[in-house]
Design an enzyme around this catalytic site. Sequence first.
Site, short mmCIF file in Angstrom:
data_model
loop_
_atom_site.label_atom_id
_atom_site.label_comp_id
_atom_site.label_asym_id
_atom_site.label_seq_id
_atom_site.Cartn_x
_atom_site.Cartn_y
_atom_site.Cartn_z
N ASP A 172 0.82 -1.21 0.00
CA ASP A 172 0.00 0.00 0.00
C ASP A 172 0.86 1.26 0.00
O ASP A 172 1.84 1.36 0.73
CB ASP A 172 -0.92 0.02 1.21
CG ASP A 172 -1.82 1.25 1.19
OD1 ASP A 172 -2.67 1.33 0.28
OD2 ASP A 172 -1.65 2.13 2.04
N ASP B 200 -7.42 4.77 6.31
CA ASP B 200 -6.19 5.09 5.58
C ASP B 200 -5.49 6.28 6.26
O ASP B 200 -4.99 7.19 5.61
CB ASP B 200 -6.47 5.40 4.11
CG ASP B 200 -5.19 5.39 3.25
OD1 ASP B 200 -4.13 5.01 3.78
OD2 ASP B 200 -5.27 5.77 2.07
N HIS C 145 1.35 13.17 8.44
CA HIS C 145 2.58 13.79 7.97
C HIS C 145 2.97 14.90 8.92
O HIS C 145 2.11 15.52 9.56
CB HIS C 145 2.41 14.35 6.55
CG HIS C 145 2.26 13.30 5.50
ND1 HIS C 145 3.30 12.53 5.05
CD2 HIS C 145 1.16 12.89 4.81
CE1 HIS C 145 2.86 11.69 4.13
NE2 HIS C 145 1.57 11.89 3.96
#
Length: 431
Positions: free
Chosen positions: A153, A306, A310
């Site tokens: 993924d 998902d 960041h």
Amino acid sequence: MAILIKGGRVIDPAQNLDARRDLLLEGDKIVALEADITAPAGARVIPAEGKIVTPGLIDMHVHLREPGYEQKETIATGTRAAAAGGFTAVACMANTNPVADSASVITFIKEKARQEGVVRVYPVGALSKGLEGKEIAEIGELAAAGAVAISDDGHPVMNALVMRHALEYAKMFNLPVISHCEDTDLANEGLMHEGILSTILGLRGIPAAAEEVMVARDLILAEITGGRLHLAHVSTAGSVRLLKEARMRGVKVTAEVTPHHLCLTDELVQSYDTSTKVNPPLRPADHVAAVVAALAAGEIDAIASDHAPHADEDKDVEYDYAPFGMVGLETAVPLVVTELILPGKLTWLQAIRAWTVNPAWILNVPGGNLAPGGVADVTIIDPELEKEVNVNEFYSLGHNSPLHGRKLKGWPVATIVGGRIVMEQGKVIED
């Protein structure tokens, strides 16, 4: 310590149950689920009138980033974000550094989760060595170490022969192969969904076909191999159609959809907020309607965040240069409640099924139901609780959410893992 959850609306799709019940936990097991239970001596009683009581929610697609990218997220912070969001278990993807393509990395993740995590962590092993898509990883070794699935993924497997071999080999260990369906040539370094809006905004588009071509290929490979294929983050009407047709032919395929692909559209990209930059991209309303209908019909099996955190500095750049991904663990439930359940597009039973019994079945992990004798993993949701999303209060290190400042309804108020309360009233409880 025994815990009695009293008077809640218990929704357990595994038992097709939606009724007022009391739930008694002792140690790490569920011991009773009945209409009226008297609290044992010394038990903690949690009043749950007006609340939704469900099996512990399972998010089968998250990125915990550790090892290697601890500036983005750690197992400690990611599992606390999961607990805050009502999740009792998460499956973490293999795109770490080093890549989770060996037993040693899988073992590290499991041990780190045991030491520092507050929810169950199930590692997903890499499909190919180094996520390079050239040679399949040692799948048997990964399975023996505790991987619950294999996946590259974040990186599509462009080589069809490698994907075929992965499906064949994983079948020997009854592991699902989680596919990131994207043709990188068609995607052509795009930034958002290809359409009128991408033209207006001057951003390179990613056509829906970039996903659908790979969905079609992987369904064909699953059909000829008999392997267990799981489609990650389905986002287009065409993918839904291909999935439905394959199931009618008996292909062994399951699928997931993210809350953001269920509830948000590419209209948000007009803000140029880089937290709206995700892969696959946010789609127009017609694609959103198609995946919602497929989830309601049971053609899509699971809701998975998902969760892709960041560091702030990585996202605080021009849209072109920002990495793909948004966080989702802490807002998944209220977003789905607000946008789908309350307007009547999805029932509580349909949503809870996609977060409990189905992911538990797909990954072959404990939980997913409230039957006596099962693990004492429970989530309690207040359908009337309304709060404003504040990314600065997230437990996750990632703040990349387009929902900041938005009011959502239906927040989890308690998360219980193995009979231990790990979150109450939005606050994670430390030992």
